[in-house]
Scaffold this motif. Structure first.
Motif, mmCIF file in Angstrom:
data_model
loop_
_atom_site.group_PDB
_atom_site.id
_atom_site.type_symbol
_atom_site.label_atom_id
_atom_site.label_comp_id
_atom_site.label_asym_id
_atom_site.label_seq_id
_atom_site.Cartn_x
_atom_site.Cartn_y
_atom_site.Cartn_z
ATOM 1 N N ILE A 172 -34.733 -9.362 -4.052
ATOM 2 C CA ILE A 172 -35.361 -10.670 -3.967
ATOM 3 C C ILE A 172 -35.676 -11.235 -5.359
ATOM 4 N N GLY A 173 -35.918 -10.356 -6.322
ATOM 5 C CA GLY A 173 -36.180 -10.812 -7.682
ATOM 6 C C GLY A 173 -34.958 -11.392 -8.373
ATOM 7 N N ALA A 174 -33.768 -11.124 -7.835
ATOM 8 C CA ALA A 174 -32.533 -11.665 -8.405
ATOM 9 C C ALA A 174 -32.215 -13.063 -7.887
ATOM 10 N N ILE A 175 -33.027 -13.541 -6.943
ATOM 11 C CA ILE A 175 -32.827 -14.878 -6.376
ATOM 12 C C ILE A 175 -33.745 -15.849 -7.108
ATOM 13 N N ALA A 176 -33.163 -16.751 -7.879
ATOM 14 C CA ALA A 176 -33.963 -17.711 -8.646
ATOM 15 C C ALA A 176 -34.291 -18.968 -7.846
ATOM 16 N N ASP A 177 -33.516 -19.225 -6.779
ATOM 17 C CA ASP A 177 -33.774 -20.397 -5.945
ATOM 18 C C ASP A 177 -35.157 -20.302 -5.305
ATOM 19 N N GLU A 178 -35.817 -21.434 -5.143
ATOM 20 C CA GLU A 178 -37.085 -21.464 -4.412
ATOM 21 C C GLU A 178 -36.804 -21.070 -2.971
ATOM 22 N N HIS A 179 -37.553 -20.086 -2.457
ATOM 23 C CA HIS A 179 -37.244 -19.620 -1.108
ATOM 24 C C HIS A 179 -38.462 -19.318 -0.250
ATOM 25 N N GLY A 180 -39.574 -18.990 -0.793
ATOM 26 C CA GLY A 180 -40.772 -18.718 -0.008
ATOM 27 C C GLY A 180 -40.757 -17.427 0.785
ATOM 28 N N MET A 181 -39.730 -16.584 0.607
ATOM 29 C CA MET A 181 -39.665 -15.329 1.353
ATOM 30 C C MET A 181 -40.698 -14.341 0.824
ATOM 31 N N ALA A 182 -41.328 -13.611 1.740
ATOM 32 C CA ALA A 182 -42.314 -12.588 1.384
ATOM 33 C C ALA A 182 -42.136 -11.411 2.338
ATOM 34 N N PRO A 183 -42.503 -10.216 1.900
ATOM 35 C CA PRO A 183 -42.322 -9.045 2.760
ATOM 36 C C PRO A 183 -43.102 -9.142 4.067
ATOM 37 N N ILE A 184 -42.408 -8.811 5.166
ATOM 38 C CA ILE A 184 -43.073 -8.714 6.468
ATOM 39 C C ILE A 184 -43.300 -7.249 6.830
ATOM 40 N N ARG A 185 -42.685 -6.350 6.061
ATOM 41 C CA ARG A 185 -42.789 -4.915 6.319
ATOM 42 C C ARG A 185 -42.977 -4.194 4.987
ATOM 43 N N SER A 186 -43.811 -3.162 5.005
ATOM 44 C CA SER A 186 -44.054 -2.330 3.823
ATOM 45 C C SER A 186 -43.776 -0.890 4.220
ATOM 46 N N THR B 5 -51.134 -3.958 -3.043
ATOM 47 C CA THR B 5 -51.324 -4.417 -1.666
ATOM 48 C C THR B 5 -50.203 -5.399 -1.358
ATOM 49 N N ILE B 6 -49.763 -5.412 -0.130
ATOM 50 C CA ILE B 6 -48.736 -6.351 0.323
ATOM 51 C C ILE B 6 -49.382 -7.156 1.453
ATOM 52 N N PRO B 7 -50.102 -8.211 1.124
ATOM 53 C CA PRO B 7 -50.884 -8.927 2.141
ATOM 54 C C PRO B 7 -50.053 -9.632 3.214
ATOM 55 N N THR B 8 -48.797 -9.904 2.953
ATOM 56 C CA THR B 8 -47.968 -10.603 3.946
ATOM 57 C C THR B 8 -47.325 -9.662 4.954
ATOM 58 N N ALA B 9 -47.364 -8.348 4.689
ATOM 59 C CA ALA B 9 -46.708 -7.378 5.571
ATOM 60 C C ALA B 9 -47.450 -7.265 6.905
ATOM 61 N N LEU B 10 -46.703 -7.424 7.980
ATOM 62 C CA LEU B 10 -47.255 -7.281 9.324
ATOM 63 C C LEU B 10 -47.148 -5.849 9.827
ATOM 64 N N GLU B 11 -46.237 -5.073 9.222
ATOM 65 C CA GLU B 11 -46.032 -3.675 9.604
ATOM 66 C C GLU B 11 -46.118 -2.805 8.356
ATOM 67 N N HIS B 12 -46.760 -1.647 8.515
ATOM 68 C CA HIS B 12 -46.940 -0.705 7.414
ATOM 69 C C HIS B 12 -46.525 0.684 7.902
ATOM 70 N N PHE B 13 -45.734 1.387 7.067
ATOM 71 C CA PHE B 13 -45.247 2.701 7.448
ATOM 72 C C PHE B 13 -45.445 3.669 6.297
ATOM 73 N N SER B 14 -45.959 4.849 6.612
ATOM 74 C CA SER B 14 -46.154 5.891 5.614
ATOM 75 C C SER B 14 -44.825 6.310 5.004
ATOM 76 N N GLN B 15 -43.795 6.382 5.853
ATOM 77 C CA GLN B 15 -42.438 6.670 5.376
ATOM 78 C C GLN B 15 -41.569 5.482 5.803
ATOM 79 N N GLY B 16 -40.292 5.749 6.076
ATOM 80 C CA GLY B 16 -39.417 4.684 6.509
ATOM 81 C C GLY B 16 -39.739 4.265 7.943
ATOM 82 N N ARG B 17 -39.288 3.089 8.303
ATOM 83 C CA ARG B 17 -39.494 2.608 9.666
ATOM 84 C C ARG B 17 -38.670 3.463 10.620
ATOM 85 N N PRO B 18 -39.286 3.917 11.728
ATOM 86 C CA PRO B 18 -38.542 4.760 12.674
ATOM 87 C C PRO B 18 -37.373 4.034 13.313
#
Length: 132
Positions: A94-108, A119-132
């Motif tokens: 996402i850091g390689a995208i210079a265009d204005e986009h408004g995208m933010a993480p929904i998962r951490s 902290t990732i305040p926009t994340a709706l899901e949090h996982f200790s490891q990878g998502r099952p």
């Protein structure tokens, strides 16, 4: 939208913003990015157009799969990646995208190795490891 490496030689074009944005705190992503986490926007493979030369680095994942990093052979920037766990999708740094986009993480993910001050305040899901 377009993601590019530092020198501009490697480009990835995607159709626009996606809701599939993930922050990963695993040690491998920390080493890949040189920062406390990596953030990727994920797209179906057929929506991703790659232009320019790239090199590939494949690593084993903690859950037994493979993760492919694609980077510019000139400047070394990782621009996109793919994993066997989520076949058929491509992650774009996402850091390689210079265009204005408004995208933010929904998962951490891989929060077991997350730096304490992050902290990732926009994340709706949090996982200790990878998502099952």
């Amino acid at each position: 939208m377009e993601a590019t490496c530092q020198c501009g030689q490697l480009k990835v074009r995607v159709p626009g913003p996606t809701p599939a944005v993930v922050a990963c705190h695993c040690i491998a992503c920390q080493r890949r990015t040189g920062s406390p986490f990596g953030v990727a926007a994920y797209y179906p493979d057929d929506q991703v157009v790659v232009e320019g030369a790239f090199k590939r680095f494949v690593r084993a994942t903690a859950l037994g799969g493979e993760f492919e990093n694609f980077f510019c052979p000139e400047c070394g920037s990782t621009v996109f990646f793919r994993g066997t766990k989520n076949a058929g999708v491509t992650g774009v740094a996402i850091g390689a995208i210079a265009d204005e986009h408004g995208m933010a993480p929904i998962r951490s993910v891989w929060e077991q190795s997350m730096h304490q001050w992050v902290t990732i305040p926009t994340a709706l899901e949090h996982f200790s490891q990878g998502r099952p």
